[in-house]
Design a protein around this motif. Sequence first.
Motif, PDB file in Angstrom:
ATOM      1  N   VAL A  20       0.858  -1.182   0.000  1.00  0.00           N
ATOM      2  CA  VAL A  20       0.000   0.000   0.000  1.00  0.00           C
ATOM      3  C   VAL A  20       0.891   1.228   0.000  1.00  0.00           C
ATOM      4  N   THR A  21       0.855   2.024  -1.068  1.00  0.00           N
ATOM      5  CA  THR A  21       1.686   3.224  -1.098  1.00  0.00           C
ATOM      6  C   THR A  21       1.016   4.337  -0.296  1.00  0.00           C
ATOM      7  N   GLY A  23       0.915   4.874   2.990  1.00  0.00           N
ATOM      8  CA  GLY A  23       0.080   4.250   4.007  1.00  0.00           C
ATOM      9  C   GLY A  23       0.121   4.866   5.389  1.00  0.00           C
ATOM     10  N   GLY A  28      -4.815   5.873   2.887  1.00  0.00           N
ATOM     11  CA  GLY A  28      -3.774   4.842   2.900  1.00  0.00           C
ATOM     12  C   GLY A  28      -3.613   4.205   4.266  1.00  0.00           C
ATOM     13  N   THR A  44       4.259  -0.930   3.473  1.00  0.00           N
ATOM     14  CA  THR A  44       3.878   0.409   3.045  1.00  0.00           C
ATOM     15  C   THR A  44       5.103   1.299   2.949  1.00  0.00           C
ATOM     16  N   SER A  46       6.485   5.696   2.904  1.00  0.00           N
ATOM     17  CA  SER A  46       6.203   7.102   3.176  1.00  0.00           C
ATOM     18  C   SER A  46       7.462   7.897   2.882  1.00  0.00           C
ATOM     19  N   ASN A 100      -2.122   4.209  -3.762  1.00  0.00           N
ATOM     20  CA  ASN A 100      -2.865   5.192  -2.989  1.00  0.00           C
ATOM     21  C   ASN A 100      -2.214   6.582  -2.998  1.00  0.00           C
TER      22      ASN A 100
END
Length: 197
Positions: A20-21, A23, A28, A44, A46, A100
């Motif tokens: 999940v980008t 997140g 997200g 994920t 960030s 995302n």
Amino acid sequence: MEQIGGGDARWSLKGMSALVTGGTRGIGHAIVEEFARFGAVVYTCSRNQKELDECLEEWKCKGFQVAGSVCDLSVRTQRDKLIETVTTYFDGKINILVNNAGTTQLKEATEFTAEDYSPIMGTNFETSYHLCQLAHPFLKASGCGSIVFISSVGGLIAVPVASLFAASKGTMNRVTKNLACEWAKDNIRVNAVNALP
């Protein structure tokens, strides 16, 4: 079916892997939590190390299996490195990719500059498309791959002072259909969720 922390017992993501980008915030963050709550192992990313570390600690305390790393998705080489890291973490298979991460800027159409164009189209479309390309062999290897684009109703209907954002999401909606058709033979489902702006 077994799951963690409540939710609907009729289904489970136990044994599934998900990238999940973006997140650590907003939609997200909620997606990461929901996937983990239903038993998925989640990775994920960030741009903010402090924010990522805080979220990873929070999820660990909840008993969720979530890992992550710092990545500026606007940089192509960092996307390459992210997929390399993720596929190593997941032993060469990815079940779910959620694109995302996104950005927007509100301006009259005549006020947008060349400098505005690249960050919006690059983050919202180019980044997602490239991640799909990179993840494709690993989604295919899972035998039941799924890609979810977090799009916007702005890609379907006119939204004032958001023409570039709308263009990026409209493009995302179109490519969703193309990839769904092209990659069905590889058992990869491709969908877009048109969120409210």
